[in-house]
Write a protein that holds these residues in place. Structure first.
Motif, mmCIF file in Angstrom:
data_model
loop_
_atom_site.group_PDB
_atom_site.id
_atom_site.type_symbol
_atom_site.label_atom_id
_atom_site.label_comp_id
_atom_site.label_asym_id
_atom_site.label_seq_id
_atom_site.Cartn_x
_atom_site.Cartn_y
_atom_site.Cartn_z
ATOM 1 N N VAL A 493 81.496 108.764 41.301
ATOM 2 C CA VAL A 493 82.965 108.208 40.841
ATOM 3 C C VAL A 493 83.120 107.186 42.518
ATOM 4 C CG1 VAL A 493 85.428 108.696 41.070
ATOM 5 C CG2 VAL A 493 83.748 109.992 39.794
ATOM 6 N N TRP A 494 82.805 107.884 43.449
ATOM 7 C CA TRP A 494 83.117 107.157 44.675
ATOM 8 C C TRP A 494 81.994 105.956 44.719
ATOM 9 C CZ3 TRP A 494 86.261 107.307 48.640
ATOM 10 C CH2 TRP A 494 86.860 108.469 48.815
ATOM 11 N N GLY A 495 81.107 105.982 44.280
ATOM 12 C CA GLY A 495 80.120 104.683 44.009
ATOM 13 C C GLY A 495 80.706 103.927 43.089
ATOM 14 N N MET A 496 81.325 104.231 42.139
ATOM 15 C CA MET A 496 81.991 103.168 41.159
ATOM 16 C C MET A 496 83.142 102.436 41.839
ATOM 17 S SD MET A 496 84.303 103.690 37.841
ATOM 18 C CE MET A 496 85.604 104.490 38.883
ATOM 19 N N THR A 497 84.045 103.196 42.575
ATOM 20 C CA THR A 497 85.008 102.699 43.396
ATOM 21 C C THR A 497 84.544 101.594 44.464
ATOM 22 O OG1 THR A 497 86.475 104.475 42.867
ATOM 23 C CG2 THR A 497 87.055 103.171 44.777
ATOM 24 N N LEU A 498 83.757 102.095 45.463
ATOM 25 C CA LEU A 498 83.043 101.219 46.179
ATOM 26 C C LEU A 498 82.415 99.987 45.810
ATOM 27 C CD1 LEU A 498 81.305 103.980 48.704
ATOM 28 C CD2 LEU A 498 83.610 102.637 49.102
ATOM 29 N N ALA A 499 81.631 100.056 44.648
ATOM 30 C CA ALA A 499 81.084 98.751 44.115
ATOM 31 C C ALA A 499 81.907 97.900 43.482
ATOM 32 C CB ALA A 499 79.919 99.548 42.847
ATOM 33 N N HIS A 500 83.138 98.425 42.652
ATOM 34 C CA HIS A 500 84.086 97.535 42.269
ATOM 35 C C HIS A 500 84.671 97.036 43.442
ATOM 36 C CE1 HIS A 500 84.056 99.584 38.114
ATOM 37 N NE2 HIS A 500 82.876 99.101 38.263
ATOM 38 N N GLY A 501 85.041 97.706 44.429
ATOM 39 C CA GLY A 501 85.843 97.020 45.472
ATOM 40 C C GLY A 501 84.734 96.055 46.293
ATOM 41 N N GLY A 502 83.568 96.218 46.527
ATOM 42 C CA GLY A 502 82.877 95.554 47.066
ATOM 43 C C GLY A 502 82.384 94.043 46.495
ATOM 44 N N LEU A 503 82.366 94.205 45.076
ATOM 45 C CA LEU A 503 82.308 93.022 44.181
ATOM 46 C C LEU A 503 83.734 92.266 44.500
ATOM 47 C CD1 LEU A 503 81.176 91.299 42.006
ATOM 48 C CD2 LEU A 503 82.262 93.063 40.285
ATOM 49 N N ALA A 504 84.803 92.700 44.608
ATOM 50 C CA ALA A 504 86.039 91.987 44.548
ATOM 51 C C ALA A 504 86.105 91.085 45.925
ATOM 52 C CB ALA A 504 87.265 92.888 44.698
ATOM 53 N N ILE A 505 85.557 92.114 47.200
ATOM 54 C CA ILE A 505 85.611 91.379 48.337
ATOM 55 C C ILE A 505 84.515 90.046 48.352
ATOM 56 C CG2 ILE A 505 84.841 91.700 50.989
ATOM 57 C CD1 ILE A 505 86.055 94.568 50.509
ATOM 58 N N ALA A 506 83.364 90.377 47.808
ATOM 59 C CA ALA A 506 82.338 89.432 47.749
ATOM 60 C C ALA A 506 82.937 88.171 46.942
ATOM 61 C CB ALA A 506 81.023 89.883 47.170
ATOM 62 N N VAL A 507 83.651 88.363 46.020
ATOM 63 C CA VAL A 507 84.120 87.134 45.033
ATOM 64 C C VAL A 507 84.943 86.657 45.824
ATOM 65 C CG1 VAL A 507 85.430 86.718 42.913
ATOM 66 C CG2 VAL A 507 83.518 88.283 42.868
ATOM 67 N N ALA A 508 85.946 87.108 46.519
ATOM 68 C CA ALA A 508 86.817 86.632 47.375
ATOM 69 C C ALA A 508 86.191 85.576 48.619
ATOM 70 C CB ALA A 508 87.898 87.448 48.130
ATOM 71 N N GLY A 509 85.079 86.198 49.217
ATOM 72 C CA GLY A 509 84.286 85.199 49.913
ATOM 73 C C GLY A 509 83.596 84.075 49.399
ATOM 74 N N MET A 510 83.220 84.268 47.972
ATOM 75 C CA MET A 510 82.508 83.197 47.311
ATOM 76 C C MET A 510 83.434 82.073 47.152
ATOM 77 S SD MET A 510 80.289 85.489 44.817
ATOM 78 C CE MET A 510 79.104 86.651 45.353
ATOM 79 N N ILE A 511 84.802 82.415 46.682
ATOM 80 C CA ILE A 511 85.631 81.218 46.162
ATOM 81 C C ILE A 511 86.070 80.509 47.507
ATOM 82 C CG2 ILE A 511 87.989 81.209 45.405
ATOM 83 C CD1 ILE A 511 87.047 83.526 43.355
ATOM 84 N N TRP A 621 82.527 87.687 54.108
ATOM 85 C CA TRP A 621 83.022 88.784 53.177
ATOM 86 C C TRP A 621 82.067 88.744 52.131
ATOM 87 C CZ3 TRP A 621 89.013 88.808 51.833
ATOM 88 C CH2 TRP A 621 90.068 88.801 53.145
ATOM 89 N N ILE A 622 81.286 87.874 51.722
ATOM 90 C CA ILE A 622 80.304 87.856 50.876
ATOM 91 C C ILE A 622 79.139 88.814 51.243
ATOM 92 C CG2 ILE A 622 78.299 86.587 49.802
ATOM 93 C CD1 ILE A 622 79.985 84.011 50.159
ATOM 94 N N TRP A 623 78.543 88.851 52.727
ATOM 95 C CA TRP A 623 77.783 89.912 52.878
ATOM 96 C C TRP A 623 78.322 91.236 53.140
ATOM 97 C CZ3 TRP A 623 75.333 85.996 51.744
ATOM 98 C CH2 TRP A 623 75.200 84.772 52.451
ATOM 99 N N PHE A 624 79.540 91.273 53.370
ATOM 100 C CA PHE A 624 80.128 92.540 53.670
ATOM 101 C C PHE A 624 80.488 93.240 52.044
ATOM 102 C CE2 PHE A 624 83.975 95.320 53.686
ATOM 103 C CZ PHE A 624 83.533 96.467 54.600
ATOM 104 N N GLY A 625 80.679 92.422 51.424
ATOM 105 C CA GLY A 625 81.137 93.014 49.955
ATOM 106 C C GLY A 625 79.843 93.440 48.965
ATOM 107 N N CYS A 626 78.935 92.475 49.521
ATOM 108 C CA CYS A 626 77.593 92.857 48.657
ATOM 109 C C CYS A 626 76.922 94.078 49.406
ATOM 110 C CB CYS A 626 76.829 91.805 48.892
ATOM 111 S SG CYS A 626 77.165 90.202 47.734
ATOM 112 N N GLY A 627 76.956 94.282 50.715
ATOM 113 C CA GLY A 627 76.469 95.235 51.550
ATOM 114 C C GLY A 627 76.986 96.669 51.011
ATOM 115 N N LEU A 628 78.497 96.425 50.807
ATOM 116 C CA LEU A 628 79.299 97.628 50.460
ATOM 117 C C LEU A 628 78.806 98.047 48.746
ATOM 118 C CD1 LEU A 628 81.674 99.387 51.092
ATOM 119 C CD2 LEU A 628 83.352 98.010 49.955
ATOM 120 N N MET A 629 78.402 97.247 48.113
ATOM 121 C CA MET A 629 77.979 97.353 46.768
ATOM 122 C C MET A 629 76.447 98.021 46.876
ATOM 123 S SD MET A 629 78.709 93.805 44.834
ATOM 124 C CE MET A 629 77.978 94.200 43.231
ATOM 125 N N VAL A 630 75.569 97.658 47.942
ATOM 126 C CA VAL A 630 74.461 98.490 47.976
ATOM 127 C C VAL A 630 74.603 99.982 48.595
ATOM 128 C CG1 VAL A 630 72.159 98.540 49.377
ATOM 129 C CG2 VAL A 630 73.048 96.320 48.808
#
Length: 664
Positions: A493-511, A621-630
Motif C-alpha cells: 500500500v505504501w508502495g502504491m501511494t509512493l509510486a502514484h505520487g512519484g508519477l505525478a511529480i515526474a509528469v509535472a516536471g516533464m510538462i 522533478w523528473i528525476w525525483f519523481g522517477c526515483g520515488l517510483m523506484v
C-alpha cells in the motif's frame, strides 16, 4: 588460462541448462520427486558457472589482457578502473554474457526462494527458465564468444566508446538487464500455468514479487539512461523517442499493466487469461528489444552487433520463444476457468481500464518503433518517426489514464458508487483547481495545454494523498489512531501511494520543462555576458585540462541573478586520446525550480566560443519523481506477504507420494 576457464564455464553452464530444461519437466509429468528436485540443483550449478565465466572476463579487463579479442577491441590500459570493469558489458559479447548471468541468477533465486511453490509448478517454471538460458548460451558460444583469443595481440587496446565512459552509463545497462530478464520469471510462471491448466490467487501471489522486482529495476535503468542523455549529450533534453529508448519503454508499459492485472487475479480471481497473456507479451517485448538492439538493425551507442548471423540467430530464438508461447496460449487458455464477475464500476473495472490504456499506449510506441524498420525491410525506403507522432498518439492515451488513476484507487472491489467516490475527491478537485490557477498566474497565462497538464499532475498527486488519508482515517479519527493505522499499512500500500505520487511529480516536471524550456545559442568572448530568462551568464574564458585518458577544454561561466552570485558552471569539451572522439560534458546547477545548464562548443577563430545556455524549469522533478517510483518498488518488495509468498497448496497432500516428497 583464465580465458580458457571462462570458455569451459560457459559450456558447463549450457550443459546444466539443458539438464534443467528437460529432467524437471519429465519429472513433473511423471510426478517423480527426484527428477523435479534436480531442477533446483541444476539452476544453482548453472548460476555458478555463469558467474565463473563472467568473473573470468572481468578479470581479463582488470589486468588488460589484450590476448582476448573482446578486451583488445573495448579496453585500454590507461582507462580508469571503473570503466575497465564496466567495459565488460560495454560491448556485444560482454553484454550478452551479463544477460545470461542475470538469467541464471533469477533461475537460482526461484529455486532458493520458491520453497512454498507446488512441486510440479516449480519444476516447470525452472525448466522454462532453463530453456531460455539454453537459447542465449548457445547464441553466446556460437556467435558471440567473449573469450576468442588473438594470434597476435596488440600492445594496447582500442579503448571503450567514450560516451560509455560515464557513471550513468556504467550502471544503466545492468539495471535494464535485470528488468528485461526479470520478466522472464513471470513468463516462465505463465507458461507453466498454461501447461498445468491452473491459474489462481496463489499463482498471482508468486508472480507479483518477481514482476515487481523486474519493474523496479527497469524503471531505474530507464531513468539512469534518460539522466545520462540529459547531461552527457549536451542537448538539454531528457527523452527523444529514439528507437533504442522505446525498446526499453515498451516492456515497462506492459509490465506496469501486468503488475496491476496480477492484483486482480490475487484479490478477486479474475482476469486470469488476460494476465497470462500480459506475462507472455511483456517478456516478448524484452526479447524484441534485444533483437532490435543486438541484431544490427539500429546504429547507436547501445547497438553493438553488426554481424548478420547474430541477427538471424536472435530472430530464430525470438520465433521459438514468442511463437511457441503464443501457440501454447491459444491452445490452453480457453481451458482456464473463468474468474469472478464484477461490475464495470469497481476496482476490477478500473484496473482493467488501466490495462487497456497501457496496452494501447504500448501499441502506439510499438508501431512507431517498428514501422520504419519494416518499411525499409520491404524496400519502401527510409522514414523517420519522431516526437510529433508520439505527441499525437501516445500522449492522448495517457491523459485519461493519469486522470483515472486516483479515482480507481478509491474504488472498492466488485461494485462501486462512482458518485460517492467522486464526492470523496471533492477537496482534491478543489485543490487541483487552485494549483492550476497558481500555475496560470506564474506562467502569465500560458501555454494553456501546459497549464491543464500541470493541473492533471496536481489531480493525480492530490487524489493519491486523499486515498492515503482515507486509509488511515486522517482527520476522521484521533491522531494516535491515524498514526497507528499508517504504521500498520502493508508495504504494498505504501508502495502504491509512493509510486502514484512519484508519477505525478515526474509528469509535472516533464510538462514544465517541455513547455517553458528556454535555449540560447551565442558566440561569446571572455568577459562577455549572456542574459537568459532573467539570469546572467558571464563567460570567464577557457582553459586546457588533462584527464586520465583524455584532454579537454573547460569553460567557466559565473551565473547571477539581479547582480547576486548563484553558481559557477564549468562545462567541458573532451577529446579522448585513443579513439580521438569528442564528447560534451554539460555543466548544470540544479535547484528546486529547475536547472541552469551550460555547454561549451567550438571556437570561432576570432577569440570567441560557441556556447549554448538552457533554462530547464522543474526538470529535477523528473528525476525525483522517477526515483520515488523506484523507491516505491523497493518498499512494496519489503511487504512480508510478497516475500513469504502464498502458503503451500493443501491439495499437494493428496498427490502421489513422489510428488509430495518433492514439495517437502
Amino acid at each position: 588460462m583464465i580465458a580458457e576457464l571462462g570458455q569451459f564455464a560457459i559450456i558447463m553452464a549450457l550443459l546444466a541448462a539443458v539438464v534443467q530444461a528437460t529432467l524437471p519437466l519429465i519429472g513433473a509429468e511423471r510426478l517423480d520427486s527426484r527428477l523435479m528436485n534436480f531442477g533446483g540443483q541444476a539452476a544453482l550449478i548453472q548460476m555458478f558457472f555463469a558467474t565463473l565465466a563472467f568473473g573470468c572476463l572481468t578479470q581479463a579487463y582488470i589486468v588488460s589482457d589484450f590476448t582476448l579479442l573482446n578486451v583488445a577491441e573495448n579496453s585500454h590500459s590507461s582507462k580508469p578502473m571503473l570503466y575497465k570493469i564496466t567495459g565488460v558489458w560495454g560491448n556485444h559479447e560482454g553484454s550478452m554474457l551479463l544477460w545470461v548471468l542475470i538469467l541464471a541468477v533469477f533461475g537460482a533465486a526461484v529455486a532458493a526462494f520458491g520453497r512454498n511453490l507446488p512441486a510440479t509448478l516449480k519444476a516447470r517454471v525452472l525448466a522454462i527458465q532453463a530453456m531460455i538460458g539454453v537459447g542465449f548460451l548457445t547464441f553466446l558460444i556460437f556467435t558471440s564468444n567473449p573469450f576468442t583469443r588473438l594470434v597476435t595481440p596488440p600492445l594496447n587496446g582500442n579503448d571503450l566508446n567514450p560516451l560509455l565512459q560515464d557513471p550513468g552509463l556504467a550502471f544503466h545497462p545492468p539495471m535494464l538487464y535485470i528488468g528485461y530478464v526479470g520478466f522472464s520469471v513471470a513468463f516462465s510462471f505463465a507458461i507453466a500455468a498454461l501447461i498445468e491448466g491452473k491459474v489462481d490467487a496463489a499463482w498471482a501471489r508468486w508472480v507479483r514479487p518477481w514482476t515487481l522486482t523486474a519493474w523496479t529495476f527497469l524503471t531505474g535503468g530507464i531513468v539512469l539512461g534518460s539522466w545520462w542523455a540529459y547531461y552527457e549529450l549536451g542537448w538539454g533534453g531528457w527523452w527523444f523517442w529514439d528507437p533504442v529508448e522505446n525498446v526499453s519503454f515498451m516492456p515497462w508499459l506492459m509490465g506496469t499493466a501486468l503488475l496491476h492485472s496480477a492484483i486482480v487475479v490475487e484479490k478477486r480471481n479474475s482476469l486470469k487469461v488476460w494476465t497470462i497473456l500480459l506475462a507472455i507479451l511483456t517478456f516478448s517485448l524484452s526479447l524484441i528489444g534485444t533483437f532490435i538492439v543486438r541484431s544490427g538493425l539500429l546504429t547507436s551507442v547501445h547497438a553493438f552487433a553488426v554481424n548478420p548471423e547474430r541477427g538471424i540467430f536472435i530472430l530464430f530464438l525470438l520465433a521459438i520463444a514468442i511463437g511457441g508461447s503464443l501457440t501454447l496460449f491459444a491452445l490452453r487458455a480457453p481451458a482456464l476457468k473463468a474468474g469472478g464477475i464484477f461490475s464495470p464500476i469497481s476496482r476490477e473495472g478500473g484496473l482493467l481500464l488501466n490495462n487497456l490504456l497501457l496496452s494501447t499506449a504500448c501499441a502506439t510506441v510499438f508501431l512507431g518503433t517498428l514501422y520504419p524498420l519494416f518499411l525499409e525491410a520491404i524496400g519502401g525506403g527510409r522514414v523517420s518517426i519522431g516526437p510529433p507522432f508520439y505527441n499525437n498518439t501516445f500522449v492522448p492515451v495517457m491523459i485519461p489514464l493519469l486522470l483515472l488513476v486516483c479515482v480507481g484507487a478509491h474504488l472498492p472491489w466488485k461494485r462501486a458508487d462512482l458518485l460517492g467516490v467522486l464526492g470523496r475527491l471533492k477537496f482534491a478537485g478543489l485543490a487541483t483547481i487552485i494549483a492550476a490557477l497558481v500555475a496560470w498566474y506564474i506562467a502569465d497565462g500560458g501555454p494553456l495545454l501546459a497549464i491543464l497538464g500541470l493541473g492533471m499532475a496536481s489531480w493525480l498527486l492530490l487524489g493519491t494523498i486523499s486515498e492515503w488519508m482515507d486509509r488511515i482515517k486522517l482527520f476522521r479519527a484521533p491522531l494516535s489512531t491515524s498514526w497507528q493505522r499508517a504504521i500498520n499499512l502493508p508495504g504494498s500500500v505504501w508502495g502504491m501511494t509512493l509510486a502514484h505520487g512519484g508519477l505525478a511529480i515526474a509528469v509535472a516536471g516533464m510538462i514544465a520543462t517541455t513547455a517553458w524550456k528556454v535555449e540560447e545559442v551565442a558566440i561569446l568572448k571572455p568577459g562577455e555576458t549572456l542574459s537568459v530568462f532573467g539570469t546572467d551568464y558571464r563567460f570567464e574564458g577557457v582553459r586546457e585540462i588533462t584527464g586520465p585518458n583524455y584532454g579537454a577544454i573547460e569553460g567557466t561561466f559565473v551565473v547571477s541573478q539581479n547582480g547576486e552570485y548563484m553558481a559557477t558552471l564549468k562545462p567541458e569539451k573532451r577529446l579522448y586520446n585513443v579513439q580521438k572522439m569528442p564528447t560534451t560534458e554539460a555543466a548544470i546547477h540544479s535547484t528546486f525550480v529547475g536547472d541552469y545548464y551550460a555547454v561549451i562548443g567550438d571556437p570561432d577563430g576570432t577569440g570567441g566560443w560557441t556556447v549554448r545556455i538552457y533554462r530547464e524549469p522543474l526538470v529535477t522533478w523528473i528525476w525525483f519523481g522517477c526515483g520515488l517510483m523506484v523507491f516505491a518498488g523497493l518498499v512494496s518488495l519489503a511487504d512480508r506477504r510478497l516475500r513469504v509468498g502464498a502458503p503451500a497448496d493443501k491439495k499437494q497432500a493428496r498427490l502421489p507420494r513422489k510428488a509430495a516428497e518433492a514439495s517437502s
